[in-house]
Scaffold this active site. Structure first.
Site, mmCIF file in Angstrom:
data_model
loop_
_atom_site.group_PDB
_atom_site.id
_atom_site.type_symbol
_atom_site.label_atom_id
_atom_site.label_comp_id
_atom_site.label_asym_id
_atom_site.label_seq_id
_atom_site.Cartn_x
_atom_site.Cartn_y
_atom_site.Cartn_z
ATOM 1 N N GLU A 43 24.242 50.839 25.057
ATOM 2 C CA GLU A 43 25.552 50.390 25.513
ATOM 3 C C GLU A 43 25.482 49.294 26.588
ATOM 4 O O GLU A 43 25.786 49.535 27.770
ATOM 5 C CB GLU A 43 26.375 51.588 26.016
ATOM 6 N N GLU B 11 26.631 57.147 18.195
ATOM 7 C CA GLU B 11 27.305 58.169 19.023
ATOM 8 C C GLU B 11 28.752 58.280 18.586
ATOM 9 O O GLU B 11 29.430 57.283 18.378
ATOM 10 C CB GLU B 11 27.329 57.785 20.514
#
Ligand code: IFM
Length: 441
Positions: free
Chosen positions: A168, A352
């Site tokens: 991320e 995710e």
């Protein structure tokens, strides 16, 4: 019950669960060095109840129990991260052999149980010694990160199934340097621009170092939030497009097109390091797959004041305990957008997806039908993307365990497995059993 079964997905589709080092391991154990999350959490007001990751879920001492839970769940892949400061306590130089041994055992433990080890090299716990040198603001971090990558991969790279350098990049850059909600807690546009660029440079550097070691199945993992304009006005449309440019397209553009979007550059360009355009050769070093972390959307309207001139608004959809709207359509739209506009035939993994909830342990069980419903909605979105021809190759749930949710401490429960943080007892929730059944059938 989960509506979809393994047999509804293409042959070889990977189901997985995900965790990260600082959130579960117990960073106080095994000779790991201090990280900027330890510093951030020790500063009053940053983290709920000043909680930190020194003990986490005590995974460091309970690894075998956790690996048994993964095996019994029947997933194909376990996505975990390695801690830079556990391997190199000072960020470089002397290696912590206990740290390498720990990850070596983890990889072997997964392989013995028939589970693919999917590694992320950086999930946010920067060694404090490197934060002292400017952390992600310092261009040298790309080479420091490359060195760490090599040290670790020379030990476990022969047995891992996949590797992504950075988890991320938006969180590493924007959330941590502009919003200030994550370590190092800066609110500084110049630091932000540099961190956003250097994190991609570090990604490309690590991919190139691993290629030189002969490694395959290397990818990139970004998190995305769908930006919905607050209303039909041109101002709201522009605000949402700017949010989309900063949050989503900056990273996709850098990684896959070698260019940043104009709507992000309008605020950031003046603060990027000299010669930033020359770094795209490294940043776009080819990867074998692309990973997408997805949780929610944001309703965006215009705002007065300084750039980026947008504000988030509360929408009307059901919320998770993070206050995040549940919007599976956004996952479908991102999967289609990613393939159509950025990655083409490259395999895509949903690396995710999951929800936090106020799960309660009652008579030895946790009834979390809300989580099963969330998973149903998002698996439907994956099915729709597959039907539209998107090469989705896997879906990983965040998270295996309830864990340290960063600035929100331990009270946001994302796990398929409940953790009692007084005694570290693990109790599989209803959603764990539902997934196990769906994967068996
Ligand atoms: O817990 C985090 C994780 O570390 C990164 N992705 C989002 C999760 C939920 O907020």
């Amino acid at each position: 019950m989960l509506r979809h079964r393994r047999s509804d997905f293409p042959e070889g589709f990977q189901f997985g669960v995900a965790t990260s080092s600082y959130q579960i391991e117990g960073h106080g154990f095994g000779g790991a060095g201090r990280t900027h999350w330890d510093d951030f959490a020790a500063t009053p007001g940053n983290v709920v109840r000043a909680e930190h990751g020194a003990v986490g879920c005590d995974h460091y001492h309970r690894m075998d129990e956790d690996l048994d839970l993964i095996q019994a769940l029947g997933v194909d892949t376990y996505r975990f991260s390695t801690s830079w400061a556990r391997v190199l306590p000072e960020g470089g130089g002397e290696v912590n052999q206990m740290g390498l041994d720990f990850y070596d055992r983890l990889v072997d433990g997964l392989l013995e149980r028939g589970v693919h080890p999917a590694v992320t090299l950086y999930h946010w716990e920067l060694p404090s010694a490197l934060a002292d040198l400017g952390g992600w603001r310092n261009r040298d971090i790309a080479q420091w990160f490359g060195d760490y990558t090599e040290v670790l991969m020379r030990r476990i790279g022969d047995r891992v199934w996949s590797v992504a350098p950075i988890n991320e990049p938006w969180c590493v850059g924007w959330l941590s340097h502009f919003v200030g909600a994550h370590a190092p807690g800066l609110r500084d546009i110049r630091a932000t621009a540099r961190a956003m660029h250097h994190v991609l440079l570090a990604h490309g550097t690590a991919i190139a170092r691993m290629r030189a070691l002969g490694m395959r199945n290397l990818g990139a993992v970004c998190n995305f939030e769908w930006a919905t304009p607050l209303d039909d006005s041109p101002e709201a449309t522009l605000a949402a497009a700017r949010y989309d440019a900063i949050y989503n397209r900056f990273f996709l553009g850098g990684l896959f097109k070698g260019a940043y979007p104009a709507l992000a550059l309008e605020g950031l360009e003046a603060h990027l390091p000299k010669g930033w355009e020359d770094d795209f050769g490294v940043i776009t070093t080819p990867v074998d797959w692309s990973g997408l972390n997805y949780y929610t959307r944001k309703l965006i309207g215009p705002a007065e004041g300084s750039w980026p001139h947008y504000a988030e608004h509360i929408g009307g959809l059901p919320l998770t305990s993070m206050g995040w709207e549940i919007y599976p359509q956004g996952l479908q739209d991102f999967l289609i957008r990613m393939a159509e506009e950025y990655t083409g035939d490259l395999p895509i993994y949903v690396t995710e997806n999951g929800m936090s909830a106020e799960d309660r342990l009652t008579d030895g069980a946790v009834a979390d039908g809300h989580r099963t419903a969330y998973l149903n909605g998002h698996l439907e979105a994956v099915q729709n993307a597959l039907a539209a021809g998107v090469p989705v190759k896997g879906y990983y749930i965040w998270s295996l365990l309830d864990n340290y949710e960063w600035a929100l401490g331990y009270e946001k429960r994302f796990g398929l497995v409940h953790v009692d943080f007084d005694n570290f007892t693990r109790t599989p929730k209803g959603s764990y059993h539902a997934l196990a059944q769906a994967l068996r059938s």
